[in-house]
Design a protein around this motif. Structure first.
Motif, mmCIF file in Angstrom:
data_model
loop_
_atom_site.group_PDB
_atom_site.id
_atom_site.type_symbol
_atom_site.label_atom_id
_atom_site.label_comp_id
_atom_site.label_asym_id
_atom_site.label_seq_id
_atom_site.Cartn_x
_atom_site.Cartn_y
_atom_site.Cartn_z
ATOM 1 N N MET A 1 -10.233 51.716 -19.254
ATOM 2 C CA MET A 1 -8.811 51.617 -19.403
ATOM 3 C C MET A 1 -8.390 50.191 -19.769
ATOM 4 S SD MET A 1 -6.390 53.712 -19.366
ATOM 5 C CE MET A 1 -5.217 54.610 -18.490
ATOM 6 N N LYS A 2 -8.994 49.201 -19.144
ATOM 7 C CA LYS A 2 -8.636 47.818 -19.432
ATOM 8 C C LYS A 2 -9.051 47.416 -20.841
ATOM 9 C CE LYS A 2 -8.392 46.029 -14.826
ATOM 10 N NZ LYS A 2 -8.362 44.794 -14.100
ATOM 11 N N LEU A 3 -10.142 47.970 -21.327
ATOM 12 C CA LEU A 3 -10.602 47.661 -22.674
ATOM 13 C C LEU A 3 -9.598 48.141 -23.709
ATOM 14 C CD1 LEU A 3 -12.827 46.500 -24.466
ATOM 15 C CD2 LEU A 3 -13.902 48.742 -24.434
ATOM 16 N N GLU A 5 -6.337 48.513 -23.236
ATOM 17 C CA GLU A 5 -5.169 47.630 -23.143
ATOM 18 C C GLU A 5 -5.449 46.299 -23.818
ATOM 19 O OE1 GLU A 5 -3.709 47.170 -19.182
ATOM 20 O OE2 GLU A 5 -3.903 49.318 -18.780
ATOM 21 N N HIS A 6 -6.646 45.767 -23.635
ATOM 22 C CA HIS A 6 -7.023 44.502 -24.262
ATOM 23 C C HIS A 6 -7.012 44.639 -25.784
ATOM 24 C CE1 HIS A 6 -8.710 40.527 -24.518
ATOM 25 N NE2 HIS A 6 -9.734 40.979 -25.230
ATOM 26 N N ARG A 8 -5.289 46.773 -27.518
ATOM 27 C CA ARG A 8 -3.896 46.948 -27.931
ATOM 28 C C ARG A 8 -3.182 45.590 -27.980
ATOM 29 N NH1 ARG A 8 -1.471 50.755 -24.135
ATOM 30 N NH2 ARG A 8 -2.931 52.194 -25.095
ATOM 31 N N ASN A 9 -3.471 44.702 -27.031
ATOM 32 C CA ASN A 9 -2.865 43.371 -27.021
ATOM 33 C C ASN A 9 -3.361 42.531 -28.189
ATOM 34 O OD1 ASN A 9 -1.315 43.873 -24.777
ATOM 35 N ND2 ASN A 9 -2.821 43.031 -23.347
#
Length: 102
Positions: A1-3, A5-6, A8-9
């Protein structure tokens, strides 16, 4: 999940581009930077002359340390003059390459 979001940023485009005349005082800032560049080039010429003189003095007097320092100073002063003279081109090149990154 964090990957996700990263990623996307990283893909976010803030939409900021250089704009001519966006702030007051741009002409003054250009004149100041040009004057600083001129003073730097004049200082590099002085450093080059002094370094060459030290190189020659060390060579003719047998001072190997002075000769080596004169050579180093000559190379550094010439490199600084090269970079200051090419500053506009280097920044323009890097800025153009930066616009190619997506």
């Amino acid at each position: 999940m964090k990957l996700i979001e990263h990623a996307r940023n990283l893909a976010y485009n803030p939409g900021v581009t250089p704009k001519q005349g966006g702030l007051p005082g741009l002409d003054v800032l250009k004149n100041v930077m040009g004057s600083l560049n001129l003073f730097g080039i004049i200082a590099a010429v002085g450093a080059l002359v002094i370094s060459v003189a030290i190189w020659a003095w060390g060579h003719h007097s047998g001072g190997h340390q002075a000769e080596a320092n004169g050579k180093k100073g000559t190379a550094i002063a010439a490199g600084c003059a090269l970079l200051m003279g090419a500053a506009n081109g280097i920044v323009a090149f890097c800025s153009a390459m930066g616009t190619q990154v997506h």
